[in-house]
Design an enzyme around this catalytic site. Structure first.
Site, mmCIF file in Angstrom:
data_model
loop_
_atom_site.group_PDB
_atom_site.id
_atom_site.type_symbol
_atom_site.label_atom_id
_atom_site.label_comp_id
_atom_site.label_asym_id
_atom_site.label_seq_id
_atom_site.Cartn_x
_atom_site.Cartn_y
_atom_site.Cartn_z
ATOM 1 N N ARG A 177 0.920 -1.132 0.037
ATOM 2 C CA ARG A 177 0.092 0.189 -0.048
ATOM 3 C C ARG A 177 0.917 1.264 -0.026
ATOM 4 N NH1 ARG A 177 -2.134 -3.790 4.134
ATOM 5 N NH2 ARG A 177 -4.124 -4.571 3.484
ATOM 6 N N LYS A 195 -1.968 -3.149 8.064
ATOM 7 C CA LYS A 195 -3.038 -2.685 8.854
ATOM 8 C C LYS A 195 -2.885 -3.423 10.000
ATOM 9 C CE LYS A 195 -6.245 -1.172 4.982
ATOM 10 N NZ LYS A 195 -7.293 -1.235 4.371
ATOM 11 N N ARG A 207 -0.929 -1.372 -7.090
ATOM 12 C CA ARG A 207 -0.957 -2.600 -6.092
ATOM 13 C C ARG A 207 -1.880 -3.761 -6.641
ATOM 14 N NH1 ARG A 207 -1.407 -4.196 -0.494
ATOM 15 N NH2 ARG A 207 -3.367 -4.924 0.068
#
Length: 307
Positions: free
Chosen positions: A158, A182, A256
């Site tokens: 990301r 995350k 991505r």
């Protein structure tokens, strides 16, 4: 906006804010979105005469979402708002702020699954070539921009993970990155020879030219020597892709998607791609198989005489 809310709501929001930031493991982006959603709902509840958290009901929760739906909000937005409300009421119940959880039966609208925009393999190669060919070794910005697109495509990480990299997160001997994803989950992601060449150029000549006493350990630096921010990285990607005639206008997330699709097209198994991308669920990764099937369908339509 919080200052216009009843005192009980403001106190609860401050505590919920602290919980999300310090205990939930959610990303700063998600924290901001959830808080904004809950503030929006509590403003709605205040207009209805509510002054206490126990004034929350399934009916007025659904009513607030219905207003957003009537206003044409996207299904993804409605789904996130539902998730934010469920998170808030569940937390409030655990904290003893409400007697029952009114959002327990609050359903989320199913989001439409759309095929992500990706580059074809030849387009991706052209973007990387355009970023590498003619790079001025004396221009640190060109060295950095080349590394940005190379690493995003090479690893599928990301853009927030990219700009968060420090120099010691790069193991050049093994050609892997240590990435904090995350939920503060760490993973190891490999990168290839082309990205290593871009990295060599940046570290040997580019970074030192932009570094300042306060630059710290950040791998990628902005014009003033601070850590490169996400918006600047997006501008870099859009500009580099735009340099290739016919390529779709995509940003870092498009690279991505492209990396994941090309890995699967090249024979990588779904579980490996899931690990590389840092997806918590295999279902999230499976959307890229849909992209590959769509490409197969297009090829079939163009090539088969009976299509």
């Amino acid at each position: 906006m919080r200052q216009t809310l009843p005192a009980d709501f403001r106190v609860a929001l401050d505590r919920f804010d602290r919980h999300l930031r310090l205990e939930s493991g959610r990303s700063p982006h998600t924290v901001r979105a959830y808080l904004g959603d809950v503030v929006g709902y509590l403003e709605h509840l205040t207009k209805l005469g509510g002054t206490r958290l126990d004034d929350m009901t399934l009916s007025n929760l659904r009513g607030w979402l219905a207003i957003a739906r009537t206003a044409g909000r996207a299904r993804t937005t409605l789904a996130r708002r539902s998730a934010a409300l469920r998170t808030f009421t569940s937390w409030a119940l655990r904290e003893g702020l409400i007697r029952s959880d009114p959002a327990q039966l609050l359903a989320s609208p199913r989001a439409h699954r759309t095929l992500p925009g990706v580059l074809r393999a030849d387009e991706a190669a052209a973007v990387m070539d355009a970023a590498a060919v003619g790079v001025d070794a004396d221009d640190p910005h060109e060295q950095r921009d080349r590394l940005v697109v190379e690493l995003l495509y090479a690893t599928g990480i990301r853009v927030s993970e990219l700009v968060g990299l420090d120099i010691d997160d790069v193991d050049r001997h093994r050609r892997v990155l240590r990435v904090m994803g995350k939920g503060a989950k760490e993973r190891t992601v490999p990168y290839g020879a082309a990205a290593e060449r871009a990295l060599q150029g940046w570290l040997s000549a580019g970074r030192g030219a932009l570094a300042r006493p306060g630059s710290g350990a950040a791998l990628l630096l902005g014009a003033r020597g601070g850590r490169l921010d996400v918006r600047a990285a997006r501008r870099i990607v859009h500009a580099r892709v735009a340099a290739v005639d016919g390529a779709p206008d995509i940003g870092p997330h498009g690279l991505r998607h492209t990396a994941a699709t090309h890995l699967l097209d090249g024979g990588a198994d779904l579980r490996s791609v899931q690990e590389l991308l840092g997806h918590a669920s295999l279902a999230t990764t499976q959307i890229y198989t849909h992209v590959s099937v769509e490409r197969l369908r297009q090829t079939y339509t163009q090539a088969h005489p009976r299509a």
